[in-house]
Design a protein around this motif. Structure first.
Motif, short mmCIF file in Angstrom:
data_model
loop_
_atom_site.label_atom_id
_atom_site.label_comp_id
_atom_site.label_asym_id
_atom_site.label_seq_id
_atom_site.Cartn_x
_atom_site.Cartn_y
_atom_site.Cartn_z
N LEU A 2 0.82 -1.20 0.00
CA LEU A 2 0.00 0.00 0.00
C LEU A 2 0.86 1.26 0.00
O LEU A 2 0.56 2.23 -0.71
CB LEU A 2 -0.92 -0.01 1.22
N GLY A 3 1.94 1.25 0.80
CA GLY A 3 2.82 2.40 0.83
C GLY A 3 3.48 2.65 -0.52
O GLY A 3 3.57 3.80 -0.99
N LEU A 4 3.94 1.59 -1.18
CA LEU A 4 4.54 1.74 -2.51
C LEU A 4 3.54 2.29 -3.51
O LEU A 4 3.82 3.19 -4.29
CB LEU A 4 5.07 0.39 -2.99
N THR A 5 2.34 1.71 -3.47
CA THR A 5 1.34 2.07 -4.48
C THR A 5 0.79 3.47 -4.28
O THR A 5 0.74 4.27 -5.23
CB THR A 5 0.18 1.05 -4.42
N SER A 6 0.36 3.78 -3.06
CA SER A 6 -0.30 5.06 -2.82
C SER A 6 0.60 6.23 -3.16
O SER A 6 0.16 7.24 -3.74
CB SER A 6 -0.75 5.15 -1.37
#
Length: 556
Positions: free
Chosen positions: A410-414
Protein backbone atom coordinates in the motif's frame (compact mmCIF):
# COMPACT_ATOMS: atom_id res chain seq x y z
CA UNK A 1 -11.57 9.57 -26.10
CA UNK A 2 -8.19 10.05 -27.83
CA UNK A 3 -5.14 8.88 -25.96
CA UNK A 4 -2.77 11.54 -24.67
CA UNK A 5 0.09 11.50 -22.26
CA UNK A 6 0.10 15.21 -21.53
CA UNK A 7 -1.67 18.48 -22.12
CA UNK A 8 0.59 21.03 -23.72
CA UNK A 9 0.27 24.79 -23.89
CA UNK A 10 2.96 27.34 -24.71
CA UNK A 11 5.25 28.02 -21.78
CA UNK A 12 6.04 31.55 -20.67
CA UNK A 13 9.30 33.00 -21.90
CA UNK A 14 10.95 33.18 -18.49
CA UNK A 15 9.34 30.93 -15.85
CA UNK A 16 10.08 32.00 -12.29
CA UNK A 17 12.32 29.88 -10.13
CA UNK A 18 10.98 27.14 -7.86
CA UNK A 19 11.34 27.52 -4.10
CA UNK A 20 14.77 26.81 -2.68
CA UNK A 21 15.53 23.20 -1.72
CA UNK A 22 15.51 23.67 2.05
CA UNK A 23 12.20 25.51 1.97
CA UNK A 24 10.64 22.82 -0.17
CA UNK A 25 11.46 20.15 2.42
CA UNK A 26 10.48 22.19 5.47
CA UNK A 27 7.22 22.89 3.68
CA UNK A 28 6.88 19.14 3.11
CA UNK A 29 6.98 18.60 6.89
CA UNK A 30 4.07 21.05 7.31
CA UNK A 31 2.15 19.38 4.48
CA UNK A 32 2.64 15.90 5.97
CA UNK A 33 1.49 16.97 9.43
CA UNK A 34 -1.56 18.72 7.99
CA UNK A 35 -2.54 15.64 6.02
CA UNK A 36 -2.02 13.47 9.11
CA UNK A 37 -4.44 15.61 11.10
CA UNK A 38 -7.33 15.37 8.65
CA UNK A 39 -6.80 11.67 7.83
CA UNK A 40 -6.83 10.69 11.51
CA UNK A 41 -10.06 12.61 12.06
CA UNK A 42 -11.65 10.73 9.18
CA UNK A 43 -11.27 7.41 11.01
CA UNK A 44 -11.08 8.35 14.68
CA UNK A 45 -14.81 8.75 15.40
CA UNK A 46 -15.70 5.08 14.97
CA UNK A 47 -13.74 4.23 18.13
CA UNK A 48 -15.11 7.22 20.06
CA UNK A 49 -18.75 6.75 19.10
CA UNK A 50 -19.92 4.51 21.99
CA UNK A 51 -18.79 7.09 24.57
CA UNK A 52 -20.18 9.99 22.54
CA UNK A 53 -23.58 8.28 22.32
CA UNK A 54 -23.63 7.78 26.09
CA UNK A 55 -22.44 11.29 27.00
CA UNK A 56 -24.67 13.21 24.58
CA UNK A 57 -27.65 10.84 24.48
CA UNK A 58 -27.48 10.52 20.70
CA UNK A 59 -30.17 8.76 18.72
CA UNK A 60 -29.15 6.10 16.22
CA UNK A 61 -29.67 8.58 13.37
CA UNK A 62 -27.51 11.18 15.14
CA UNK A 63 -24.73 8.65 15.63
CA UNK A 64 -24.79 7.68 11.95
CA UNK A 65 -24.55 11.31 10.86
CA UNK A 66 -21.67 12.02 13.25
CA UNK A 67 -19.78 9.23 11.49
CA UNK A 68 -20.72 9.94 7.87
CA UNK A 69 -21.14 13.72 7.52
CA UNK A 70 -17.37 14.36 7.60
CA UNK A 71 -16.71 12.06 4.64
CA UNK A 72 -19.78 13.37 2.85
CA UNK A 73 -18.80 17.06 2.97
CA UNK A 74 -15.12 16.23 2.47
CA UNK A 75 -15.73 14.38 -0.80
CA UNK A 76 -18.28 16.89 -2.10
CA UNK A 77 -15.99 19.93 -1.92
CA UNK A 78 -12.59 18.57 -2.97
CA UNK A 79 -12.85 19.59 -6.64
CA UNK A 80 -14.14 23.17 -6.06
CA UNK A 81 -11.53 23.88 -3.39
CA UNK A 82 -8.78 22.27 -5.46
CA UNK A 83 -9.60 24.68 -8.27
CA UNK A 84 -9.76 27.60 -5.82
CA UNK A 85 -6.23 26.76 -4.70
CA UNK A 86 -5.03 26.96 -8.31
CA UNK A 87 -6.54 30.41 -8.69
CA UNK A 88 -5.95 32.09 -5.34
CA UNK A 89 -2.93 30.27 -3.88
CA UNK A 90 -2.46 26.82 -2.42
CA UNK A 91 -0.75 27.95 0.77
CA UNK A 92 -3.61 30.41 1.31
CA UNK A 93 -6.10 27.59 0.84
CA UNK A 94 -4.13 25.34 3.24
CA UNK A 95 -4.02 28.02 5.95
CA UNK A 96 -7.71 28.87 5.51
CA UNK A 97 -8.67 25.21 5.61
CA UNK A 98 -6.57 24.58 8.71
CA UNK A 99 -8.23 27.56 10.46
CA UNK A 100 -11.70 26.22 9.58
CA UNK A 101 -10.75 22.67 10.61
CA UNK A 102 -9.28 23.84 13.93
CA UNK A 103 -12.29 25.99 14.79
CA UNK A 104 -14.62 23.11 13.92
CA UNK A 105 -12.59 20.75 16.11
CA UNK A 106 -12.99 23.10 19.07
CA UNK A 107 -16.73 23.27 18.38
CA UNK A 108 -16.84 19.46 18.32
CA UNK A 109 -14.97 19.25 21.63
CA UNK A 110 -17.44 21.67 23.22
CA UNK A 111 -20.60 20.21 21.62
CA UNK A 112 -23.47 19.80 24.07
CA UNK A 113 -25.76 17.76 21.83
CA UNK A 114 -26.06 15.71 18.67
CA UNK A 115 -26.95 18.60 16.33
CA UNK A 116 -23.98 20.69 17.47
CA UNK A 117 -21.58 17.78 17.01
CA UNK A 118 -22.95 16.94 13.56
CA UNK A 119 -22.59 20.57 12.49
CA UNK A 120 -19.02 20.69 13.81
CA UNK A 121 -18.13 17.48 11.97
CA UNK A 122 -19.58 18.92 8.75
CA UNK A 123 -17.44 22.05 9.21
CA UNK A 124 -14.40 19.83 9.80
CA UNK A 125 -15.15 18.28 6.41
CA UNK A 126 -15.15 21.74 4.82
CA UNK A 127 -11.73 22.49 6.27
CA UNK A 128 -10.34 19.10 5.29
CA UNK A 129 -11.54 19.54 1.69
CA UNK A 130 -9.49 22.76 1.51
CA UNK A 131 -6.38 21.19 3.01
CA UNK A 132 -5.98 17.92 1.10
CA UNK A 133 -5.90 19.15 -2.54
CA UNK A 134 -3.78 22.14 -1.47
CA UNK A 135 -1.11 19.79 -0.09
CA UNK A 136 -1.15 17.43 -3.05
CA UNK A 137 -1.08 20.18 -5.68
CA UNK A 138 1.74 21.96 -3.84
CA UNK A 139 3.84 18.79 -3.98
CA UNK A 140 3.00 18.41 -7.67
CA UNK A 141 3.91 22.01 -8.47
CA UNK A 142 7.04 22.41 -6.34
CA UNK A 143 9.01 19.16 -6.57
CA UNK A 144 10.85 18.21 -9.74
CA UNK A 145 13.26 15.56 -10.93
CA UNK A 146 14.42 12.90 -8.48
CA UNK A 147 13.03 14.83 -5.49
CA UNK A 148 9.51 14.48 -6.88
CA UNK A 149 9.31 10.70 -6.35
CA UNK A 150 10.66 11.04 -2.79
CA UNK A 151 8.15 13.79 -1.94
CA UNK A 152 5.22 11.76 -3.26
CA UNK A 153 6.54 8.76 -1.33
CA UNK A 154 6.29 10.75 1.89
CA UNK A 155 2.83 12.10 1.03
CA UNK A 156 1.45 8.67 0.12
CA UNK A 157 2.87 6.87 3.14
CA UNK A 158 1.35 9.49 5.44
CA UNK A 159 -2.09 9.06 3.85
CA UNK A 160 -1.99 5.27 4.08
CA UNK A 161 -0.34 4.95 7.47
CA UNK A 162 -2.42 7.54 9.29
CA UNK A 163 -5.67 6.02 7.99
CA UNK A 164 -4.66 2.82 9.79
CA UNK A 165 -3.51 4.60 12.95
CA UNK A 166 -6.62 6.77 13.32
CA UNK A 167 -8.72 4.23 15.24
CA UNK A 168 -5.80 3.40 17.55
CA UNK A 169 -5.13 7.08 18.25
CA UNK A 170 -8.83 7.57 18.96
CA UNK A 171 -8.88 4.69 21.41
CA UNK A 172 -5.79 5.96 23.23
CA UNK A 173 -7.10 9.53 23.54
CA UNK A 174 -10.54 8.36 24.64
CA UNK A 175 -9.00 6.11 27.29
CA UNK A 176 -6.65 8.74 28.68
CA UNK A 177 -8.72 11.92 28.52
CA UNK A 178 -12.21 11.21 27.15
CA UNK A 179 -13.61 11.64 23.67
CA UNK A 180 -13.60 15.47 23.77
CA UNK A 181 -9.78 15.45 23.94
CA UNK A 182 -9.65 13.67 20.59
CA UNK A 183 -11.09 16.84 19.05
CA UNK A 184 -9.63 19.40 21.47
CA UNK A 185 -6.05 18.32 20.77
CA UNK A 186 -6.47 19.75 17.27
CA UNK A 187 -6.44 23.31 18.65
CA UNK A 188 -2.72 23.52 19.53
CA UNK A 189 -1.79 21.31 16.59
CA UNK A 190 -3.82 23.37 14.11
CA UNK A 191 -2.51 26.68 15.44
CA UNK A 192 1.08 25.46 15.19
CA UNK A 193 0.54 24.27 11.61
CA UNK A 194 -1.00 27.59 10.56
CA UNK A 195 2.01 29.47 11.93
CA UNK A 196 4.45 27.03 10.35
CA UNK A 197 2.72 27.15 6.96
CA UNK A 198 2.90 30.94 6.83
CA UNK A 199 6.66 30.79 7.40
CA UNK A 200 7.79 27.55 5.78
CA UNK A 201 5.30 26.52 3.08
CA UNK A 202 5.89 28.03 -0.39
CA UNK A 203 2.97 29.74 -2.12
CA UNK A 204 2.10 28.47 -5.61
CA UNK A 205 -0.74 29.31 -7.95
CA UNK A 206 -1.56 29.65 -11.62
CA UNK A 207 -0.01 32.67 -13.34
CA UNK A 208 -2.00 35.90 -13.41
CA UNK A 209 -4.51 37.47 -11.09
CA UNK A 210 -7.74 35.59 -10.49
CA UNK A 211 -11.17 37.20 -10.51
CA UNK A 212 -14.13 35.81 -8.56
CA UNK A 213 -16.44 36.66 -11.44
CA UNK A 214 -14.26 35.87 -14.44
CA UNK A 215 -12.25 32.85 -13.26
CA UNK A 216 -14.60 31.00 -10.90
CA UNK A 217 -17.10 28.57 -12.41
CA UNK A 218 -19.94 28.94 -9.92
CA UNK A 219 -22.46 26.65 -11.74
CA UNK A 220 -19.81 23.93 -12.10
CA UNK A 221 -18.83 24.24 -8.45
CA UNK A 222 -22.43 23.90 -7.29
CA UNK A 223 -23.13 20.92 -9.55
CA UNK A 224 -19.87 19.24 -8.51
CA UNK A 225 -20.56 19.65 -4.78
CA UNK A 226 -24.20 18.56 -4.99
CA UNK A 227 -23.57 15.66 -7.36
CA UNK A 228 -20.63 14.21 -5.46
CA UNK A 229 -22.36 14.82 -2.14
CA UNK A 230 -25.40 12.87 -3.32
CA UNK A 231 -23.21 10.07 -4.69
CA UNK A 232 -21.26 9.64 -1.46
CA UNK A 233 -24.42 9.89 0.65
CA UNK A 234 -26.06 7.11 -1.36
CA UNK A 235 -23.02 4.85 -1.11
CA UNK A 236 -22.51 5.44 2.62
CA UNK A 237 -26.16 5.12 3.64
CA UNK A 238 -27.15 2.23 1.36
CA UNK A 239 -26.32 -0.37 3.97
CA UNK A 240 -28.18 1.59 6.64
CA UNK A 241 -31.43 2.40 4.86
CA UNK A 242 -31.52 -0.34 2.22
CA UNK A 243 -30.43 -0.28 -1.41
CA UNK A 244 -33.98 -0.54 -2.75
CA UNK A 245 -36.57 -1.19 -0.02
CA UNK A 246 -36.32 1.02 3.09
CA UNK A 247 -35.17 -1.12 6.01
CA UNK A 248 -35.84 1.72 8.46
CA UNK A 249 -37.61 5.09 8.39
CA UNK A 250 -35.68 8.07 7.07
CA UNK A 251 -36.51 11.72 7.65
CA UNK A 252 -34.75 14.83 6.33
CA UNK A 253 -35.94 18.42 5.86
CA UNK A 254 -39.58 17.45 6.28
CA UNK A 255 -39.37 14.55 3.82
CA UNK A 256 -40.06 11.12 5.28
CA UNK A 257 -39.54 7.65 3.85
CA UNK A 258 -41.40 5.00 5.88
CA UNK A 259 -39.93 1.59 6.54
CA UNK A 260 -40.96 -0.96 3.93
CA UNK A 261 -41.40 1.58 1.14
CA UNK A 262 -38.91 2.77 -1.44
CA UNK A 263 -35.54 3.52 0.14
CA UNK A 264 -34.20 7.07 -0.24
CA UNK A 265 -30.90 5.61 -1.46
CA UNK A 266 -31.85 4.84 -5.11
CA UNK A 267 -33.58 8.23 -5.29
CA UNK A 268 -30.43 10.01 -4.10
CA UNK A 269 -28.18 7.96 -6.40
CA UNK A 270 -30.42 8.77 -9.38
CA UNK A 271 -30.22 12.45 -8.41
CA UNK A 272 -26.43 12.15 -8.22
CA UNK A 273 -26.33 10.68 -11.73
CA UNK A 274 -28.44 13.56 -13.08
CA UNK A 275 -26.36 16.22 -11.34
CA UNK A 276 -23.04 14.75 -12.51
CA UNK A 277 -24.37 14.39 -16.08
CA UNK A 278 -25.44 18.04 -15.91
CA UNK A 279 -21.96 18.95 -14.62
CA UNK A 280 -20.29 17.31 -17.61
CA UNK A 281 -22.68 19.03 -20.05
CA UNK A 282 -22.20 22.44 -18.42
CA UNK A 283 -18.42 22.12 -18.30
CA UNK A 284 -18.19 21.11 -21.96
CA UNK A 285 -20.39 24.02 -22.94
CA UNK A 286 -18.34 26.51 -20.90
CA UNK A 287 -15.05 25.14 -22.24
CA UNK A 288 -16.31 25.43 -25.83
CA UNK A 289 -17.23 29.06 -25.14
CA UNK A 290 -13.77 29.75 -23.68
CA UNK A 291 -15.09 30.33 -20.16
CA UNK A 292 -13.59 29.14 -16.85
CA UNK A 293 -14.47 25.58 -15.84
CA UNK A 294 -14.48 23.80 -12.50
CA UNK A 295 -13.96 20.34 -14.01
CA UNK A 296 -11.63 20.45 -17.00
CA UNK A 297 -12.67 17.46 -19.10
CA UNK A 298 -9.44 17.77 -21.07
CA UNK A 299 -7.61 16.35 -18.04
CA UNK A 300 -9.21 12.98 -18.75
CA UNK A 301 -7.44 12.89 -22.11
CA UNK A 302 -4.24 12.27 -20.15
CA UNK A 303 -4.00 8.49 -20.10
CA UNK A 304 -2.06 8.17 -16.84
CA UNK A 305 -4.38 10.62 -15.06
CA UNK A 306 -7.48 8.75 -16.17
CA UNK A 307 -6.12 5.31 -15.33
CA UNK A 308 -4.49 6.50 -12.12
CA UNK A 309 -7.78 7.85 -10.78
CA UNK A 310 -9.52 4.54 -11.43
CA UNK A 311 -6.71 2.61 -9.76
CA UNK A 312 -6.77 5.02 -6.76
CA UNK A 313 -10.47 4.39 -6.24
CA UNK A 314 -9.97 0.62 -6.39
CA UNK A 315 -7.06 0.73 -3.91
CA UNK A 316 -9.18 2.64 -1.41
CA UNK A 317 -12.02 0.13 -1.81
CA UNK A 318 -9.58 -2.50 -0.59
CA UNK A 319 -7.89 -0.54 2.19
CA UNK A 320 -11.00 0.92 3.82
CA UNK A 321 -12.96 -2.30 3.32
CA UNK A 322 -10.31 -4.31 5.18
CA UNK A 323 -9.95 -1.71 7.93
CA UNK A 324 -13.71 -1.89 8.41
CA UNK A 325 -14.01 -5.69 8.48
CA UNK A 326 -10.95 -6.90 10.38
CA UNK A 327 -11.59 -5.01 13.65
CA UNK A 328 -15.16 -6.35 13.63
CA UNK A 329 -13.83 -9.89 13.26
CA UNK A 330 -11.30 -9.46 16.06
CA UNK A 331 -13.85 -7.77 18.31
CA UNK A 332 -16.41 -10.53 17.74
CA UNK A 333 -13.93 -13.36 18.38
CA UNK A 334 -11.62 -11.89 21.02
CA UNK A 335 -13.68 -9.23 22.77
CA UNK A 336 -13.07 -5.60 23.59
CA UNK A 337 -9.33 -5.76 24.37
CA UNK A 338 -7.50 -3.48 21.90
CA UNK A 339 -4.44 -5.77 21.90
CA UNK A 340 -5.50 -7.99 19.01
CA UNK A 341 -6.66 -5.04 16.91
CA UNK A 342 -3.44 -3.12 17.60
CA UNK A 343 -1.23 -6.09 16.73
CA UNK A 344 -3.09 -6.50 13.44
CA UNK A 345 -3.34 -2.84 12.38
CA UNK A 346 0.06 -1.52 13.49
CA UNK A 347 2.01 -3.66 10.97
CA UNK A 348 -0.14 -2.20 8.18
CA UNK A 349 0.68 1.34 9.28
CA UNK A 350 4.36 0.52 9.83
CA UNK A 351 4.65 -1.12 6.40
CA UNK A 352 3.02 1.87 4.71
CA UNK A 353 5.27 4.39 6.47
CA UNK A 354 8.48 2.46 5.77
CA UNK A 355 7.81 1.55 2.16
CA UNK A 356 6.49 5.02 1.34
CA UNK A 357 9.91 6.46 2.11
CA UNK A 358 11.64 3.74 0.09
CA UNK A 359 9.24 4.17 -2.83
CA UNK A 360 10.92 7.38 -4.00
CA UNK A 361 14.32 5.72 -4.40
CA UNK A 362 12.76 2.74 -6.19
CA UNK A 363 10.81 5.07 -8.49
CA UNK A 364 13.96 6.92 -9.46
CA UNK A 365 15.71 3.63 -10.16
CA UNK A 366 12.98 1.64 -11.90
CA UNK A 367 10.18 4.07 -12.74
CA UNK A 368 7.22 5.17 -10.63
CA UNK A 369 4.77 3.11 -12.70
CA UNK A 370 6.76 -0.08 -11.96
CA UNK A 371 6.70 0.67 -8.24
CA UNK A 372 2.90 1.04 -8.43
CA UNK A 373 2.55 -2.29 -10.19
CA UNK A 374 4.82 -4.08 -7.71
CA UNK A 375 2.94 -2.57 -4.77
CA UNK A 376 -0.44 -3.62 -6.11
CA UNK A 377 0.80 -7.16 -6.74
CA UNK A 378 1.92 -7.30 -3.08
CA UNK A 379 -1.49 -6.07 -1.92
CA UNK A 380 -3.30 -8.77 -3.90
CA UNK A 381 -0.94 -11.49 -2.61
CA UNK A 382 -1.36 -10.34 1.00
CA UNK A 383 -5.16 -10.31 0.89
CA UNK A 384 -5.33 -13.72 -0.82
CA UNK A 385 -2.97 -15.14 1.83
CA UNK A 386 -5.14 -13.66 4.57
CA UNK A 387 -8.24 -15.27 3.05
CA UNK A 388 -6.53 -18.67 2.88
CA UNK A 389 -5.20 -18.65 6.45
CA UNK A 390 -7.82 -16.94 8.62
CA UNK A 391 -9.73 -19.21 11.00
CA UNK A 392 -11.92 -19.00 14.10
CA UNK A 393 -8.81 -18.99 16.31
CA UNK A 394 -6.84 -16.36 14.39
CA UNK A 395 -5.85 -13.35 16.47
CA UNK A 396 -4.02 -10.14 15.75
CA UNK A 397 -0.67 -11.93 15.67
CA UNK A 398 -1.93 -14.34 13.02
CA UNK A 399 -3.06 -11.46 10.81
CA UNK A 400 0.08 -9.37 11.39
CA UNK A 401 2.38 -10.88 8.68
CA UNK A 402 -0.22 -10.38 5.96
CA UNK A 403 -1.08 -6.90 7.15
CA UNK A 404 2.62 -5.98 7.09
CA UNK A 405 2.91 -7.24 3.50
CA UNK A 406 -0.28 -5.40 2.60
CA UNK A 407 1.01 -2.21 4.24
CA UNK A 408 4.30 -2.37 2.34
CA UNK A 409 2.41 -2.76 -0.93
CA UNK A 410 0.00 0.00 0.00
CA UNK A 411 2.82 2.40 0.83
CA UNK A 412 4.54 1.74 -2.51
CA UNK A 413 1.34 2.07 -4.48
CA UNK A 414 -0.30 5.06 -2.82
CA UNK A 415 2.80 7.21 -3.03
CA UNK A 416 3.85 6.61 -6.59
CA UNK A 417 0.39 6.22 -8.10
CA UNK A 418 -0.27 9.86 -7.28
CA UNK A 419 3.11 10.75 -8.76
CA UNK A 420 2.33 8.92 -12.02
CA UNK A 421 -1.23 10.25 -12.21
CA UNK A 422 -0.22 13.90 -11.89
CA UNK A 423 3.13 13.83 -13.71
CA UNK A 424 1.64 14.98 -17.04
CA UNK A 425 -0.83 17.47 -15.55
CA UNK A 426 0.16 21.10 -16.21
CA UNK A 427 1.09 22.70 -12.85
CA UNK A 428 -1.46 25.49 -13.22
CA UNK A 429 -4.16 22.79 -13.15
CA UNK A 430 -2.62 20.86 -10.26
CA UNK A 431 -5.25 21.87 -7.71
CA UNK A 432 -8.14 20.84 -9.92
CA UNK A 433 -6.43 17.55 -10.79
CA UNK A 434 -5.56 16.97 -7.14
CA UNK A 435 -9.18 17.54 -6.16
CA UNK A 436 -10.28 14.95 -8.72
CA UNK A 437 -7.64 12.49 -7.50
CA UNK A 438 -8.64 12.99 -3.86
CA UNK A 439 -12.31 12.62 -4.78
CA UNK A 440 -11.55 9.29 -6.46
CA UNK A 441 -9.92 8.17 -3.20
CA UNK A 442 -12.88 9.28 -1.10
CA UNK A 443 -15.48 7.69 -3.36
CA UNK A 444 -13.40 4.49 -3.36
CA UNK A 445 -13.25 4.56 0.44
CA UNK A 446 -17.02 4.95 0.73
CA UNK A 447 -17.56 2.17 -1.81
CA UNK A 448 -15.11 -0.05 0.05
CA UNK A 449 -16.94 0.20 3.35
CA UNK A 450 -20.31 -0.27 1.64
CA UNK A 451 -19.33 -3.12 -0.69
CA UNK A 452 -16.96 -5.10 1.52
CA UNK A 453 -19.17 -4.45 4.56
CA UNK A 454 -22.18 -5.82 2.69
CA UNK A 455 -20.28 -8.94 1.59
CA UNK A 456 -19.09 -9.45 5.18
CA UNK A 457 -22.55 -9.03 6.75
CA UNK A 458 -24.32 -11.17 4.13
CA UNK A 459 -21.73 -13.93 4.36
CA UNK A 460 -21.90 -13.81 8.15
CA UNK A 461 -25.66 -14.27 8.19
CA UNK A 462 -25.59 -17.21 5.75
CA UNK A 463 -22.66 -18.92 7.45
CA UNK A 464 -24.24 -18.62 10.90
CA UNK A 465 -27.58 -19.96 9.66
CA UNK A 466 -25.87 -23.01 8.12
CA UNK A 467 -23.77 -23.75 11.20
CA UNK A 468 -26.65 -23.39 13.64
CA UNK A 469 -28.82 -25.73 11.64
CA UNK A 470 -26.03 -28.32 11.80
CA UNK A 471 -24.90 -27.95 15.43
CA UNK A 472 -27.48 -26.12 17.56
CA UNK A 473 -30.19 -27.79 19.64
CA UNK A 474 -32.21 -24.57 19.85
CA UNK A 475 -35.61 -24.22 18.12
CA UNK A 476 -35.45 -22.94 14.51
CA UNK A 477 -36.98 -19.56 15.38
CA UNK A 478 -34.35 -19.05 18.11
CA UNK A 479 -31.60 -20.02 15.67
CA UNK A 480 -32.94 -17.51 13.15
CA UNK A 481 -32.98 -14.77 15.79
CA UNK A 482 -29.37 -15.47 16.78
CA UNK A 483 -28.21 -15.51 13.15
CA UNK A 484 -30.02 -12.22 12.50
CA UNK A 485 -28.52 -10.70 15.65
CA UNK A 486 -25.01 -11.66 14.60
CA UNK A 487 -25.53 -10.33 11.07
CA UNK A 488 -27.17 -7.06 12.13
CA UNK A 489 -24.49 -6.37 14.74
CA UNK A 490 -21.72 -7.05 12.18
CA UNK A 491 -20.41 -9.82 14.44
CA UNK A 492 -20.24 -8.05 17.80
CA UNK A 493 -23.23 -10.08 19.07
CA UNK A 494 -20.77 -12.99 19.24
CA UNK A 495 -19.45 -11.63 22.54
CA UNK A 496 -22.93 -11.92 24.09
CA UNK A 497 -23.03 -15.56 23.05
CA UNK A 498 -19.64 -16.20 24.67
CA UNK A 499 -20.94 -14.67 27.92
CA UNK A 500 -23.64 -17.36 28.27
CA UNK A 501 -22.26 -20.86 29.06
CA UNK A 502 -25.51 -22.41 27.84
CA UNK A 503 -24.79 -21.08 24.34
CA UNK A 504 -21.28 -22.50 23.96
CA UNK A 505 -22.13 -24.30 20.71
CA UNK A 506 -23.69 -21.14 19.29
CA UNK A 507 -20.62 -19.10 20.33
CA UNK A 508 -18.32 -21.50 18.49
CA UNK A 509 -20.58 -21.28 15.47
CA UNK A 510 -20.36 -17.48 15.64
CA UNK A 511 -16.54 -17.55 15.67
CA UNK A 512 -16.46 -19.93 12.70
CA UNK A 513 -19.00 -17.81 10.85
CA UNK A 514 -16.97 -14.65 11.45
CA UNK A 515 -13.92 -16.35 9.98
CA UNK A 516 -15.93 -17.51 6.96
CA UNK A 517 -17.28 -13.98 6.44
CA UNK A 518 -13.73 -12.56 6.56
CA UNK A 519 -12.68 -15.08 3.93
CA UNK A 520 -15.51 -14.02 1.64
CA UNK A 521 -14.78 -10.33 2.20
CA UNK A 522 -11.04 -10.84 1.66
CA UNK A 523 -11.52 -12.72 -1.61
CA UNK A 524 -13.85 -9.96 -2.82
CA UNK A 525 -11.24 -7.38 -1.83
CA UNK A 526 -8.54 -9.35 -3.65
CA UNK A 527 -10.66 -9.42 -6.81
CA UNK A 528 -11.15 -5.64 -6.68
CA UNK A 529 -7.44 -5.06 -6.07
CA UNK A 530 -6.61 -7.42 -8.95
CA UNK A 531 -8.74 -5.23 -11.18
CA UNK A 532 -6.73 -2.24 -9.93
CA UNK A 533 -3.53 -4.15 -10.74
CA UNK A 534 -4.79 -4.77 -14.28
CA UNK A 535 -5.45 -1.03 -14.67
CA UNK A 536 -2.00 -0.17 -13.29
CA UNK A 537 -0.33 -2.39 -15.90
CA UNK A 538 -1.41 0.18 -18.49
CA UNK A 539 0.37 3.05 -16.75
CA UNK A 540 3.37 4.47 -18.56
CA UNK A 541 6.32 6.66 -17.50
CA UNK A 542 5.14 10.26 -17.32
CA UNK A 543 6.56 12.71 -19.85
CA UNK A 544 5.85 15.42 -17.33
CA UNK A 545 5.40 19.13 -16.99
CA UNK A 546 8.05 19.07 -14.35
CA UNK A 547 10.27 21.99 -15.28
CA UNK A 548 10.75 24.19 -12.22
CA UNK A 549 8.05 26.79 -12.03
CA UNK A 550 6.58 25.87 -15.44
CA UNK A 551 3.55 28.14 -15.95
CA UNK A 552 3.46 28.79 -12.20
CA UNK A 553 4.02 31.72 -9.92
CA UNK A 554 6.13 30.61 -6.99
CA UNK A 555 6.82 32.93 -4.06
CA UNK A 556 9.72 32.39 -1.72
Amino acid sequence: MPESTALTTPAPAAPPAAPAGRRRWTGMVVISLGVSLIVVDATIVGVLLPRIITDLGLTTADAEWVTSVYALVFAALLIPFGRAGDLFGRRRMFVTGMAVFTAASVAAALAGGGSALIGARALQGVGASMILPATLSTVNAVFTGRERAIAFGIWGSVISGMAALGPLAGGALATVGGWRWAFGVNLPLGAALIAAALVLMPETRAAGRASLLRDVDWPGGALSALGLGALVFGVIEGQTYGWWTATRPFELAGLRWPEGGLSPVPVVLALAALLLAALIAVERSRAAAGRAVMLDMELFRIANFRRGNLASALINVGELGLLFVLPLFLLGVHGTSPLHISVAILPLAAGAFLSGGLAGKLANAYGAHRVVQAGMAMEVAAVVALALTVSATTGGLGLAPWMLLYGVGLGLTSAQLTNVSLADVPPERSGQASGIQSTARQVGAALGIAAIGTVFATGLGHAMTDRLSASSALPPERQAAIAAGLRDSAGTFGRDLHADPALAAEARAADESLAAAVRHASLTTAAILALGLAVSLRLRPGQGHREAGHREESKR
